[in-house]
Design a protein around this motif. Structure first.
Motif, PDB file in Angstrom:
ATOM      1  N   UNK A 142      -2.452 -33.485  24.932  1.00 25.49           N
ATOM      2  CA  UNK A 142      -2.315 -32.219  25.657  1.00 25.49           C
ATOM      3  C   UNK A 142      -1.428 -31.245  24.902  1.00 25.49           C
ATOM      4  N   UNK A 143      -0.304 -31.745  24.380  1.00 29.10           N
ATOM      5  CA  UNK A 143       0.604 -30.863  23.654  1.00 29.10           C
ATOM      6  C   UNK A 143      -0.049 -30.339  22.381  1.00 29.10           C
ATOM      7  N   UNK A 144      -0.762 -31.231  21.660  1.00 30.04           N
ATOM      8  CA  UNK A 144      -1.426 -30.795  20.433  1.00 30.04           C
ATOM      9  C   UNK A 144      -2.480 -29.732  20.731  1.00 30.04           C
ATOM     10  N   UNK A 145      -3.208 -29.916  21.841  1.00 24.06           N
ATOM     11  CA  UNK A 145      -4.237 -28.940  22.193  1.00 24.06           C
ATOM     12  C   UNK A 145      -3.608 -27.593  22.539  1.00 24.06           C
ATOM     13  N   UNK A 146      -2.516 -27.625  23.317  1.00 22.42           N
ATOM     14  CA  UNK A 146      -1.843 -26.378  23.680  1.00 22.42           C
ATOM     15  C   UNK A 146      -1.293 -25.667  22.448  1.00 22.42           C
ATOM     16  N   UNK A 147      -0.744 -26.444  21.519  1.00 24.53           N
ATOM     17  CA  UNK A 147      -0.208 -25.845  20.298  1.00 24.53           C
ATOM     18  C   UNK A 147      -1.319 -25.218  19.465  1.00 24.53           C
ATOM     19  N   UNK A 148      -2.471 -25.898  19.404  1.00 21.15           N
ATOM     20  CA  UNK A 148      -3.602 -25.362  18.649  1.00 21.15           C
ATOM     21  C   UNK A 148      -4.109 -24.064  19.267  1.00 21.15           C
ATOM     22  N   UNK A 149      -4.187 -24.038  20.601  1.00 24.08           N
ATOM     23  CA  UNK A 149      -4.642 -22.825  21.283  1.00 24.08           C
ATOM     24  C   UNK A 149      -3.644 -21.686  21.083  1.00 24.08           C
ATOM     25  N   UNK A 150      -2.353 -22.022  21.067  1.00 27.82           N
ATOM     26  CA  UNK A 150      -1.334 -20.993  20.852  1.00 27.82           C
ATOM     27  C   UNK A 150      -1.451 -20.398  19.454  1.00 27.82           C
ATOM     28  N   UNK A 151      -1.706 -21.276  18.453  1.00 28.12           N
ATOM     29  CA  UNK A 151      -1.877 -20.770  17.088  1.00 28.12           C
ATOM     30  C   UNK A 151      -3.112 -19.889  16.990  1.00 28.12           C
ATOM     31  N   UNK A 152      -4.184 -20.307  17.658  1.00 32.13           N
ATOM     32  CA  UNK A 152      -5.420 -19.528  17.636  1.00 32.13           C
ATOM     33  C   UNK A 152      -5.217 -18.168  18.288  1.00 32.13           C
ATOM     34  N   UNK A 153      -4.534 -18.163  19.444  1.00 28.13           N
ATOM     35  CA  UNK A 153      -4.284 -16.906  20.150  1.00 28.13           C
ATOM     36  C   UNK A 153      -3.412 -15.980  19.318  1.00 28.13           C
ATOM     37  N   UNK A 154      -2.400 -16.557  18.662  1.00 29.94           N
ATOM     38  CA  UNK A 154      -1.507 -15.737  17.845  1.00 29.94           C
ATOM     39  C   UNK A 154      -2.264 -15.123  16.673  1.00 29.94           C
ATOM     40  N   UNK A 155      -3.105 -15.910  16.029  1.00 27.57           N
ATOM     41  CA  UNK A 155      -3.880 -15.394  14.906  1.00 27.57           C
ATOM     42  C   UNK A 155      -4.837 -14.296  15.362  1.00 27.57           C
ATOM     43  N   UNK A 156      -5.494 -14.504  16.517  1.00 29.25           N
ATOM     44  CA  UNK A 156      -6.436 -13.508  17.026  1.00 29.25           C
ATOM     45  C   UNK A 156      -5.716 -12.211  17.367  1.00 29.25           C
ATOM     46  N   UNK A 157      -4.547 -12.318  17.994  1.00 29.98           N
ATOM     47  CA  UNK A 157      -3.782 -11.125  18.352  1.00 29.98           C
ATOM     48  C   UNK A 157      -3.314 -10.376  17.113  1.00 29.98           C
ATOM     49  N   UNK A 158      -2.824 -11.122  16.131  1.00 33.08           N
ATOM     50  CA  UNK A 158      -2.345 -10.485  14.903  1.00 33.08           C
ATOM     51  C   UNK A 158      -3.484  -9.793  14.164  1.00 33.08           C
ATOM     52  N   UNK A 159      -4.625 -10.467  14.061  1.00 36.16           N
ATOM     53  CA  UNK A 159      -5.766  -9.875  13.365  1.00 36.16           C
ATOM     54  C   UNK A 159      -6.279  -8.636  14.098  1.00 36.16           C
ATOM     55  N   UNK A 160      -6.319  -8.714  15.431  1.00 41.22           N
ATOM     56  CA  UNK A 160      -6.786  -7.570  16.211  1.00 41.22           C
ATOM     57  C   UNK A 160      -5.831  -6.391  16.070  1.00 41.22           C
ATOM     58  N   UNK A 161      -4.540  -6.671  16.075  1.00 40.90           N
ATOM     59  CA  UNK A 161      -3.546  -5.607  15.926  1.00 40.90           C
ATOM     60  C   UNK A 161      -3.700  -4.904  14.586  1.00 40.90           C
ATOM     61  N   UNK A 162      -3.912  -5.684  13.539  1.00 39.01           N
ATOM     62  CA  UNK A 162      -4.093  -5.098  12.205  1.00 39.01           C
ATOM     63  C   UNK A 162      -5.356  -4.239  12.164  1.00 39.01           C
ATOM     64  N   UNK A 163      -6.443  -4.748  12.749  1.00 38.57           N
ATOM     65  CA  UNK A 163      -7.701  -3.999  12.730  1.00 38.57           C
ATOM     66  C   UNK A 163      -7.567  -2.671  13.472  1.00 38.57           C
TER      67      UNK A 163
END
Length: 271
Positions: free
Chosen positions: A203-224
């Motif tokens: 569960x913790x690994x899945x939550x951490x993976x989703x957090x990394x994915x969300x952070x990357x998506x937010x950062x990429x969207x902000x740059x775009x």
């Protein structure tokens, strides 16, 4: 009088522009109207020079609204994205004209128009469809907003939409296949807890993976979004749809949003 034969225009209750056109024609043909009334046996009182001065002053206030109505009623060009910037330009024009006019009736009309516009269009800067349509029109972006606080909030909303598109486009993280257990499970290896077939950290690994994915998506969207916003605005005479065809690979997620929001018409019917 060597003037072209023209008829007076009657206003129609369901067409605001007919009132403007009626006053415009009456003012333009005031000499002919006065001469006709002078020769006809009628109880209609000819308008005075003061009346025509009032009509002229009011026409100056109403003229940009006529232009806006015609432009927003177009059916073959992008129009929904013009509502917010056109409201801004109308407000600026009214405030400027009110300050310059010395005609009391026109000044009162202008003040009432400003008040009505503020009441009617106060929420347009917070409506998702209108704000995103304006931001995604490369001719306007944030400079089309009268209220820059609403412009900044709308840009954040656009970034959130772009972030969600990026998240949806990312492939799901594959789940590891769980090993099958026999009817007589082997004793757990105390030196290797994973040998039990139980992943305590799943569960913790899945939550951490989703957090990394969300952070990357937010950062990429902000740059775009930031890259798009810092690009110089397109000339107003240019076609925003052609712009997005040319830039669909530069701003792929904003291109998808532009296809969704730029198609919104400003009016449900033509004039």
């Amino acid at each position: 009088m060597n003037r072209p034969v023209l008829k007076l225009i009657q206003e129609v209750d369901t067409r605001w522009n007919s009132t403007y056109l009626m006053l415009q024609r009456l003012f333009k043909e005031r000499q002919s109207v006065g001469a006709a009334l002078a020769t006809l046996k009628t109880d209609v009182r000819p308008l005075s020079s003061e009346d025509y001065e009032t009509a002229d002053a009011c026409l100056q206030l109403l003229s940009p609204f006529f232009q806006a109505t015609v432009e927003l009623s177009e059916e073959k060009r992008v129009s929904g994205s013009k509502i917010i910037p056109m409201t801004k330009m109308l407000m600026l024009y009214l405030n400027d004209t009110i300050g310059k006019t010395s005609h009391d009736t026109a000044k009162l009309l202008g003040q009432n128009m400003v008040s009505n516009m503020q009441n009617k269009f106060d929420t347009t800067g917070s409506q998702t469809a209108l704000t995103l349509s304006t931001l995604l029109d490369p001719r306007f972006k944030t400079i089309g907003f009268y209220n820059q606080v609403q412009a900044a909030a709308s840009a954040k909303r656009l970034t959130a939409f772009c972030t969600q598109l990026r998240k949806n486009a990312q492939p799901d993280t594959p789940t590891e296949e769980q090993p099958s257990t026999s009817a007589q499970p082997a004793l757990a290896n105390v030196d290797n807890p994973s040998s039990t077939g139980l992943n305590l950290w799943e569960t913790l690994d899945r939550d951490a993976s989703e957090a990394r994915t969300a952070r990357n998506a937010t950062a990429d969207a902000t740059v775009e979004v930031q890259r798009y916003m810092t690009d110089p605005p397109l000339e107003r005479s240019k076609d925003p749809l052609a712009y997005w065809v040319d830039h669909q690979n530069v701003y792929p997620n904003l291109f998808k949003l532009a296809k969704q929001f730029l198609c919104m018409p400003a009016s449900s019917g033509s004039i």
